[in-house]
Design a protein around this motif. Structure first.
Motif, PDB file in Angstrom:
ATOM      1  N   ASP A  46     -12.050   6.895 -11.781  1.00 41.14           N
ATOM      2  CA  ASP A  46     -13.150   6.189 -11.135  1.00 41.14           C
ATOM      3  C   ASP A  46     -13.404   4.856 -11.811  1.00 41.14           C
ATOM      4  N   SER A  47     -13.344   4.860 -13.167  1.00 43.83           N
ATOM      5  CA  SER A  47     -13.612   3.619 -13.881  1.00 43.83           C
ATOM      6  C   SER A  47     -12.589   2.559 -13.533  1.00 43.83           C
ATOM      7  N   ASP A  48     -11.324   2.953 -13.514  1.00 45.73           N
ATOM      8  CA  ASP A  48     -10.280   1.974 -13.227  1.00 45.73           C
ATOM      9  C   ASP A  48     -10.341   1.521 -11.776  1.00 45.73           C
ATOM     10  N   GLN A  49     -10.679   2.449 -10.899  1.00 51.04           N
ATOM     11  CA  GLN A  49     -10.704   2.091  -9.483  1.00 51.04           C
ATOM     12  C   GLN A  49     -11.751   1.034  -9.201  1.00 51.04           C
ATOM     13  N   GLN A  50     -12.838   1.047  -9.937  1.00 52.18           N
ATOM     14  CA  GLN A  50     -13.860   0.054  -9.703  1.00 52.18           C
ATOM     15  C   GLN A  50     -13.392  -1.333 -10.115  1.00 52.18           C
ATOM     16  N   ASP A  51     -12.373  -1.405 -10.965  1.00 47.91           N
ATOM     17  CA  ASP A  51     -11.836  -2.705 -11.359  1.00 47.91           C
ATOM     18  C   ASP A  51     -10.859  -3.254 -10.336  1.00 47.91           C
ATOM     19  N   ASP A  52     -10.496  -2.433  -9.347  1.00 47.53           N
ATOM     20  CA  ASP A  52      -9.496  -2.840  -8.366  1.00 47.53           C
ATOM     21  C   ASP A  52     -10.189  -3.509  -7.186  1.00 47.53           C
ATOM     22  N   ASP A  53     -10.110  -4.827  -7.138  1.00 51.12           N
ATOM     23  CA  ASP A  53     -10.791  -5.567  -6.080  1.00 51.12           C
ATOM     24  C   ASP A  53     -10.194  -5.287  -4.718  1.00 51.12           C
ATOM     25  N   ASP A  54      -8.932  -4.854  -4.689  1.00 47.62           N
ATOM     26  CA  ASP A  54      -8.282  -4.636  -3.408  1.00 47.62           C
ATOM     27  C   ASP A  54      -8.326  -3.176  -2.980  1.00 47.62           C
ATOM     28  N   ALA A  55      -9.127  -2.346  -3.642  1.00 46.94           N
ATOM     29  CA  ALA A  55      -9.143  -0.929  -3.314  1.00 46.94           C
ATOM     30  C   ALA A  55      -9.484  -0.682  -1.856  1.00 46.94           C
ATOM     31  N   ALA A  56     -10.272  -1.564  -1.284  1.00 47.66           N
ATOM     32  CA  ALA A  56     -10.690  -1.352   0.096  1.00 47.66           C
ATOM     33  C   ALA A  56      -9.542  -1.461   1.073  1.00 47.66           C
ATOM     34  N   ASP A  57      -8.431  -2.069   0.678  1.00 45.92           N
ATOM     35  CA  ASP A  57      -7.290  -2.167   1.582  1.00 45.92           C
ATOM     36  C   ASP A  57      -6.595  -0.826   1.762  1.00 45.92           C
ATOM     37  N   ASP A  58      -6.891   0.100   0.895  1.00 48.18           N
ATOM     38  CA  ASP A  58      -6.194   1.373   0.923  1.00 48.18           C
ATOM     39  C   ASP A  58      -6.868   2.301   1.912  1.00 48.18           C
ATOM     40  N   GLY A  59      -6.364   2.348   3.122  1.00 49.73           N
ATOM     41  CA  GLY A  59      -7.003   3.135   4.164  1.00 49.73           C
ATOM     42  C   GLY A  59      -6.738   4.609   4.047  1.00 49.73           C
ATOM     43  N   PRO A  60      -7.498   5.416   4.770  1.00 48.43           N
ATOM     44  CA  PRO A  60      -7.315   6.852   4.739  1.00 48.43           C
ATOM     45  C   PRO A  60      -5.984   7.256   5.328  1.00 48.43           C
ATOM     46  N   ASP A  61      -5.405   8.327   4.807  1.00 52.42           N
ATOM     47  CA  ASP A  61      -4.139   8.818   5.316  1.00 52.42           C
ATOM     48  C   ASP A  61      -4.321   9.429   6.697  1.00 52.42           C
ATOM     49  N   ASP A  62      -3.204   9.574   7.399  1.00 51.75           N
ATOM     50  CA  ASP A  62      -3.269  10.189   8.722  1.00 51.75           C
ATOM     51  C   ASP A  62      -3.532  11.683   8.628  1.00 51.75           C
ATOM     52  N   GLY A  63      -3.229  12.281   7.485  1.00 53.92           N
ATOM     53  CA  GLY A  63      -3.449  13.712   7.333  1.00 53.92           C
ATOM     54  C   GLY A  63      -2.143  14.470   7.391  1.00 53.92           C
ATOM     55  N   PRO A  64      -2.204  15.796   7.552  1.00 55.41           N
ATOM     56  CA  PRO A  64      -1.002  16.618   7.530  1.00 55.41           C
ATOM     57  C   PRO A  64       0.005  16.268   8.609  1.00 55.41           C
ATOM     58  N   ASP A  65      -0.445  15.618   9.716  1.00 53.96           N
ATOM     59  CA  ASP A  65       0.493  15.265  10.779  1.00 53.96           C
ATOM     60  C   ASP A  65       1.227  13.963  10.494  1.00 53.96           C
ATOM     61  N   ASN A 105       0.810  -1.210   0.000  1.00 61.19           N
ATOM     62  CA  ASN A 105       0.000   0.000   0.000  1.00 61.19           C
ATOM     63  C   ASN A 105       0.847   1.266   0.000  1.00 61.19           C
ATOM     64  N   GLY A 106       2.169   1.112  -0.183  1.00 68.25           N
ATOM     65  CA  GLY A 106       3.023   2.286  -0.289  1.00 68.25           C
ATOM     66  C   GLY A 106       3.820   2.628   0.948  1.00 68.25           C
ATOM     67  N   GLU A 107       3.731   1.821   1.998  1.00 65.32           N
ATOM     68  CA  GLU A 107       4.444   2.140   3.230  1.00 65.32           C
ATOM     69  C   GLU A 107       5.930   1.793   3.140  1.00 65.32           C
ATOM     70  N   GLU A 108       6.708   2.445   3.992  1.00 65.78           N
ATOM     71  CA  GLU A 108       8.156   2.244   4.016  1.00 65.78           C
ATOM     72  C   GLU A 108       8.644   1.702   5.360  1.00 65.78           C
ATOM     73  N   VAL A 109       7.728   1.456   6.296  1.00 66.96           N
ATOM     74  CA  VAL A 109       8.111   1.077   7.660  1.00 66.96           C
ATOM     75  C   VAL A 109       8.602  -0.365   7.692  1.00 66.96           C
ATOM     76  N   PRO A 110       9.839  -0.603   8.169  1.00 63.10           N
ATOM     77  CA  PRO A 110      10.340  -1.988   8.285  1.00 63.10           C
ATOM     78  C   PRO A 110       9.566  -2.768   9.338  1.00 63.10           C
ATOM     79  N   LEU A 111       9.602  -4.097   9.223  1.00 62.04           N
ATOM     80  CA  LEU A 111       8.901  -4.948  10.174  1.00 62.04           C
ATOM     81  C   LEU A 111       9.411  -4.737  11.590  1.00 62.04           C
ATOM     82  N   ARG A 112      10.719  -4.539  11.743  1.00 54.53           N
ATOM     83  CA  ARG A 112      11.275  -4.343  13.090  1.00 54.53           C
ATOM     84  C   ARG A 112      10.715  -3.080  13.739  1.00 54.53           C
TER      85      ARG A 112
END
Length: 473
Positions: free
Chosen positions: A387-406, A147-154
């Motif tokens: 919008d059209s392409d996003q509807q084809d993405d079955d995993d779109a729901a995994d993409d959670g909202p960002d934390d915001g400016p902080d 989903n684009g994160e960079e945080v290592p498992l540790r």
């Protein structure tokens, strides 16, 4: 005088908000119910559709109570969606309504209160699926990597340690990631005052069972659905990555740097992670926790058990599904990391898959251009195509909202503070063979080549579903 019973037909059907949490069988339950949506509808149960509208409505609901400046582009675009969904929910007068969207577990108290108030006099139940912390953490880390994160498992384990030993608002990004997905005590504290403990149902995910449908049977029992009514099975499941491919995705996220979210979802998450790398998941080592990580998970399970027991919520399942036994010495003390060879094997697979995919995209674009008598360069991708392409993405729901400016990514790792992405990646690759860095650069180049092709294909698809423009102008 004859007493008249209240007209039940004027009241909405009971509404069941399945709020998650993430990686607790939510996708399995959602796909099973939606595969049987028509049949459930005939028995009086409403599952709102299309799915994308439910996702957008949830983004809208999570923004309730937040300052305007803390709303991202997606949240602003989703404005008003929750109220429209609430109207649909409260208009249904059958046996029940089920809204299953795992992002809802992240609702802050103000947002949760606004959600409940929007449902009027409906009888609202909150369903929270809960799973062993060790399993959730493993799943969430590999999901975050695609989903684009960079945080290592540790660092995720470090975040869990901080959550276990401290109370109060999570301070760092790893802590916030743990708290959002696994902060069950906070979720219970948020929803119980709004609907009552008797209408908050905690469904535990079986730790082990010979019955593959046990989770569904537990969930269906809460909602009032006969489990046997859902006979159709959704074939597709969430993409799962092994340890090497997850780490490859994480490092690629740093190599790529900031990219448009739609481009990332289409090319990195769907094409590379779901369609290419997930095919080799059974060839790779799985993501595992070390002994300290397992023991931290057991301690957090104990905290969750306490929150469930003391809150008086309805427990469906068993607290034994949340193990609190300390790991033995048979569990390694060191956290496993992929070897250079494993990363290079995953990179070679990714390279091969991307080259083939780019050729396929070019062929499909050429065919669509020919079919549509397309002349000249492709128009810029607009909201309609996204919008059209996003509807084809079955995993779109995994993409959670960002934390915001902080959302300060510098606190992912203290050693990264003040470093630009290139220096950050170089630091993390310093103990690896140079071939790993070269492979990352090559794959990132292919991803950048594929992104505009995917956007153009989405644009052409959208144009193909719209009325053809007059050829007289």
């Amino acid at each position: 005088m004859v007493l008249r019973r209240p007209d039940r037909r004027s009241r909405p059907a009971p509404i069941y908000l399945h709020i998650g949490g993430p990686s607790t069988g939510t996708t399995y339950l959602q796909r099973l119910m939606y595969a049987n949506r028509d049949g459930l509808g005939r028995t009086g149960y409403l599952l709102p559709a299309p799915w994308r509208d439910v996702v957008l409505a949830t983004h809208d609901a999570l923004s309730f109570g937040r300052p305007t400046g803390h709303k991202n582009d997606l949240t602003r675009a989703a404005g008003g969606r929750w109220d429209r969904l609430a109207e649909e929910l409260t208009a249904h007068g059958g046996k029940g309504t089920v809204v299953s969207m795992e992002f809802l577990c992240w609702a802050r108290p103000a947002a949760a209160e606004r959600i409940i108030s929007s449902l009027g006099d409906a009888e609202v139940h909150v369903v929270l699926t809960v799973r062993d912390t060790a399993a959730v953490l493993r799943s969430q880390w590999q999901t975050n990597c695609r989903n684009g994160e960079e945080v290592p498992l540790r660092r995720m384990l470090w975040g869990l340690r901080q959550i276990v030993k401290e109370d109060g608002e999570p301070a760092s990004r790893p802590e916030r990631m743990i708290h959002r997905g696994m902060g069950i005590p906070t979720m219970i504290d948020t929803w119980v005052p709004l609907v009552g403990a008797d209408r908050v149902h905690v469904v535990t995910v079986p730790l082990r069972s010979d019955d593959p449908d046990l989770l569904w049977k537990r969930f269906a029992g809460v909602v009032g659905i006969k489990p046997s009514r859902c006979r159709e099975r959704a074939v597709q499941s969430n993409a799962s990555l092994g340890l090497p491919s997850s780490e490859l995705m994480r490092l690629l996220n740093i190599e790529l740097g900031p990219v448009r979210r739609t481009d990332y979802l289409r090319t990195m998450k769907v094409l590379l992670a779901r369609d290419i790398l997930s095919e080799r998941a059974d060839q790779e080592r799985k993501v595992t926790l070390n002994r300290p990580g397992r023991n931290l998970a057991a301690r957090w399970n104990d905290r969750i058990r306490g929150a469930i027991s003391t809150s008086g919520v309805d427990l469906v399942g068993s607290l034994d599904d949340l193990p609190v036994t300390r790991a033995g010495k048979d569990v390694p003390a060191e956290l496993e990391t992929p070897t250079d060879e494993e990363l290079l094997f995953a990179a070679a697979w990714a390279r091969k898959g991307l080259v083939e995919a780019i050729g396929d995209l070019e062929d499909r674009i050429a065919k669509l251009r020919e079919d549509q008598a397309y002349v000249g360069s492709a128009p810029a991708v607009g909201p309609g195509a996204e919008d059209s392409d996003q509807q084809d993405d079955d995993d779109a729901a995994d993409d959670g909202p960002d934390d915001g400016p902080d959302d300060d990514r510098a606190d992912d790792d203290p050693d990264d503070v003040g470093l630009d992405p290139r220096a950050r990646l170089d630091r993390q690759l310093r103990d690896r063979t140079p071939e790993v860095g070269l492979a990352l650069t090559e794959i990132a180049g292919l991803v950048r080549q594929a992104m505009p092709l995917g956007a153009e294909l989405a644009e052409l698809r959208a144009a193909g579903t719209s009325p053809a423009p007059s050829r007289d102008h």
